[in-house]
Design a protein around this motif. Structure first.
Motif, mmCIF file in Angstrom:
data_model
loop_
_atom_site.group_PDB
_atom_site.id
_atom_site.type_symbol
_atom_site.label_atom_id
_atom_site.label_comp_id
_atom_site.label_asym_id
_atom_site.label_seq_id
_atom_site.Cartn_x
_atom_site.Cartn_y
_atom_site.Cartn_z
ATOM 1 N N ARG A 96 18.385 67.509 38.665
ATOM 2 C CA ARG A 96 18.712 68.782 40.181
ATOM 3 C C ARG A 96 17.550 69.826 39.377
ATOM 4 N N ARG A 97 16.426 69.830 40.376
ATOM 5 C CA ARG A 97 15.709 71.174 39.497
ATOM 6 C C ARG A 97 14.728 71.511 40.859
ATOM 7 N N ASN A 98 14.593 72.657 41.262
ATOM 8 C CA ASN A 98 13.762 73.802 42.477
ATOM 9 C C ASN A 98 11.818 72.716 41.307
ATOM 10 N N LEU A 99 11.492 72.205 42.845
ATOM 11 C CA LEU A 99 10.032 71.405 42.023
ATOM 12 C C LEU A 99 8.848 73.575 42.358
ATOM 13 N N TRP A 100 9.081 74.754 42.674
ATOM 14 C CA TRP A 100 8.597 75.080 41.866
ATOM 15 C C TRP A 100 8.852 76.543 40.649
ATOM 16 N N LYS A 101 10.329 75.646 40.036
ATOM 17 C CA LYS A 101 10.590 76.342 38.530
ATOM 18 C C LYS A 101 9.782 75.245 37.505
ATOM 19 N N THR A 102 9.141 73.858 37.892
ATOM 20 C CA THR A 102 9.631 73.081 37.177
ATOM 21 C C THR A 102 8.143 73.027 36.570
ATOM 22 N N PRO A 103 8.146 72.296 35.025
ATOM 23 C CA PRO A 103 6.626 73.449 33.837
ATOM 24 C C PRO A 103 5.692 71.356 34.630
ATOM 25 N N LEU A 104 4.627 70.826 34.789
ATOM 26 C CA LEU A 104 4.534 69.777 34.395
ATOM 27 C C LEU A 104 3.331 69.580 33.797
ATOM 28 N N LYS A 105 3.257 70.223 32.823
ATOM 29 C CA LYS A 105 1.763 69.918 31.351
ATOM 30 C C LYS A 105 2.402 68.823 31.461
ATOM 31 N N GLU A 106 3.297 68.264 31.086
ATOM 32 C CA GLU A 106 3.680 67.047 30.196
ATOM 33 C C GLU A 106 3.331 65.777 30.824
ATOM 34 N N GLU A 123 -0.402 73.938 50.393
ATOM 35 C CA GLU A 123 -1.442 75.246 50.213
ATOM 36 C C GLU A 123 -0.690 75.825 48.757
ATOM 37 N N ASP A 124 0.251 75.671 49.069
ATOM 38 C CA ASP A 124 0.816 76.695 47.623
ATOM 39 C C ASP A 124 1.147 75.379 46.537
ATOM 40 N N LEU A 125 1.528 74.373 46.710
ATOM 41 C CA LEU A 125 1.786 73.408 45.490
ATOM 42 C C LEU A 125 0.393 73.353 45.033
ATOM 43 N N GLU A 126 -1.108 73.141 45.454
ATOM 44 C CA GLU A 126 -1.611 73.452 44.942
ATOM 45 C C GLU A 126 -2.021 74.757 44.244
ATOM 46 N N ASP A 127 -1.362 75.601 44.599
ATOM 47 C CA ASP A 127 -1.575 76.916 44.212
ATOM 48 C C ASP A 127 -1.287 76.923 42.679
ATOM 49 N N PRO A 133 -1.070 74.871 33.196
ATOM 50 C CA PRO A 133 -1.595 73.735 32.259
ATOM 51 C C PRO A 133 -1.163 72.408 32.472
ATOM 52 N N MET A 134 -1.761 71.981 32.905
ATOM 53 C CA MET A 134 -1.969 69.611 32.499
ATOM 54 C C MET A 134 -3.002 69.443 31.693
ATOM 55 N N GLU A 166 2.065 54.983 55.581
ATOM 56 C CA GLU A 166 1.441 54.284 54.852
ATOM 57 C C GLU A 166 -0.227 54.681 54.222
ATOM 58 N N SER A 167 0.100 55.997 53.320
ATOM 59 C CA SER A 167 -1.658 56.371 53.272
ATOM 60 C C SER A 167 -1.114 56.865 51.760
ATOM 61 N N VAL A 168 -2.103 57.126 51.410
ATOM 62 C CA VAL A 168 -1.752 57.556 49.958
ATOM 63 C C VAL A 168 -3.529 58.891 49.234
ATOM 64 N N TRP A 169 -3.045 59.353 48.953
ATOM 65 C CA TRP A 169 -4.684 60.454 48.201
ATOM 66 C C TRP A 169 -4.302 60.647 46.750
ATOM 67 N N VAL A 170 -5.598 60.585 45.466
ATOM 68 C CA VAL A 170 -5.508 61.068 44.616
ATOM 69 C C VAL A 170 -6.140 61.539 44.148
ATOM 70 N N TYR A 171 -5.845 63.050 43.558
ATOM 71 C CA TYR A 171 -6.405 64.052 43.303
ATOM 72 C C TYR A 171 -6.253 63.333 41.678
ATOM 73 N N ASP A 172 -8.150 64.365 41.422
ATOM 74 C CA ASP A 172 -7.823 64.672 39.902
ATOM 75 C C ASP A 172 -7.673 66.022 39.318
ATOM 76 N N ILE A 173 -7.325 66.592 38.452
ATOM 77 C CA ILE A 173 -6.853 67.741 39.152
ATOM 78 C C ILE A 173 -7.505 68.604 38.037
ATOM 79 N N ASP A 174 -8.105 68.194 36.634
ATOM 80 C CA ASP A 174 -9.948 68.969 36.264
ATOM 81 C C ASP A 174 -10.270 68.927 36.851
ATOM 82 N N ALA A 175 -10.539 68.492 38.161
ATOM 83 C CA ALA A 175 -12.027 68.920 38.419
ATOM 84 C C ALA A 175 -11.682 69.327 39.829
ATOM 85 N N GLU A 176 -10.505 69.588 40.509
ATOM 86 C CA GLU A 176 -10.223 70.607 41.474
ATOM 87 C C GLU A 176 -9.463 72.323 40.011
#
Length: 183
Positions: A96-106, A123-127, A133-134, A166-176
Motif C-alpha cells: 500500500r503505497r502512494n505512487l508519487w512517493k515511490t522510488p522507481l530506480k530498481e 504529465e505529472d507522472l512523466e515529470d 534515477p532509473m 486494448e491499447s499499449v504504448w512502450v516508452y524508452d526512458i533513456d531517450a525521453e
C-alpha cells in the motif's frame, strides 16, 4: 466502502478497472524474463496502481520479479492473497503505497494504466519519471491511454482505431530523458 469512495478525494482520481487478459498479454510481450528471477541482475517490473494484482501475478508466473503499488488497502490484501494462492508470492509482492512517493530506480519495466481525460496525471507522472534515477534501458508500458508527451517506441492501438481498453504504448526512458536535457 471507504477505500473505493476516497478515490474521488485524491489529486488525480483514477478509478480501479481490472486489466483484461489481452492487456496483460500485451504488457508481458514487452518484458523479458530471466532464467533466475531472484538473481540481483534479473529484470524487475513495477505496476503503479496495481489494483487486484493481475499484471504483477502474471509477470511473476512468467519469471519476472514484480511489485505492485496500490493505494487501496483492500486491493493490496486481495493481491497478496492471490499471489500466495497462485504460488508466486516469492516473485510477486504488493504494498500500500502512494505512487508519487515511490522510488522507481530498481525497475526495468514500469507499468501503468491511464484513464481518459487524465492528461494532468500523465504529465505529472512523466515529470516524476524524468526527475528520478532509473535503470539504464528502463521502459514505461502505458495501457489504455498514452503518456502525455513521451514518444512511444512501440504502440498497439485498439483495433477500432480508438484509444482504449486494448491499447499499449512502450516508452524508452533513456531517450525521453535525453530529449528533455536537449530542450
Amino acid at each position: 466502502v471507504a477505500p473505493f469512495v476516497t478515490v474521488a478525494l485524491r489529486r488525480h482520481p483514477l478509478p480501479y478497472v481490472p486489466a483484461t487478459s489481452k492487456q496483460i498479454e500485451m504488457v508481458l510481450k514487452h518484458c523479458k524474463a530471466s532464467p533466475n528471477p531472484l538473481s540481483a541482475d534479473a529484470p524487475k517490473l513495477v505496476d503503479l496502481g496495481s489494483g487486484d494484482g493481475r499484471v504483477v501475478i502474471a509477470a511473476a508466473k512468467k519469471g519476472i520479479k514484480s511489485k505492485g503499488y496500490e493505494i487501496n488497502s483492500v486491493l493490496v490484501f486481495w493481491s497478496i492473497y492471490r499471489a500466495w494462492r497462485e504460488g508466486v508470492s516469492s516473485l510477486a509482492s504488493f504494498y500500500r503505497r502512494n505512487l508519487w512517493k515511490t522510488p522507481l530506480k530498481e525497475f526495468d519495466y514500469v507499468v501503468l494504466f491511464g484513464a481518459k481525460d487524465a492528461t494532468s496525471f500523465m504529465e505529472d507522472l512523466e515529470d516524476k519519471i524524468i526527475a528520478e534515477p532509473m535503470k539504464d534501458g528502463a521502459k514505461v508500458i502505458a495501457c489504455r491511454f498514452p503518456m502525455a508527451t513521451f514518444e512511444p517506441i512501440y504502440e498497439e492501438v485498439d483495433p477500432k482505431g480508438e484509444r482504449g481498453l486494448e491499447s499499449v504504448w512502450v516508452y524508452d526512458i533513456d531517450a525521453e530523458k535525453a530529449k528533455r536535457q536537449q530542450a
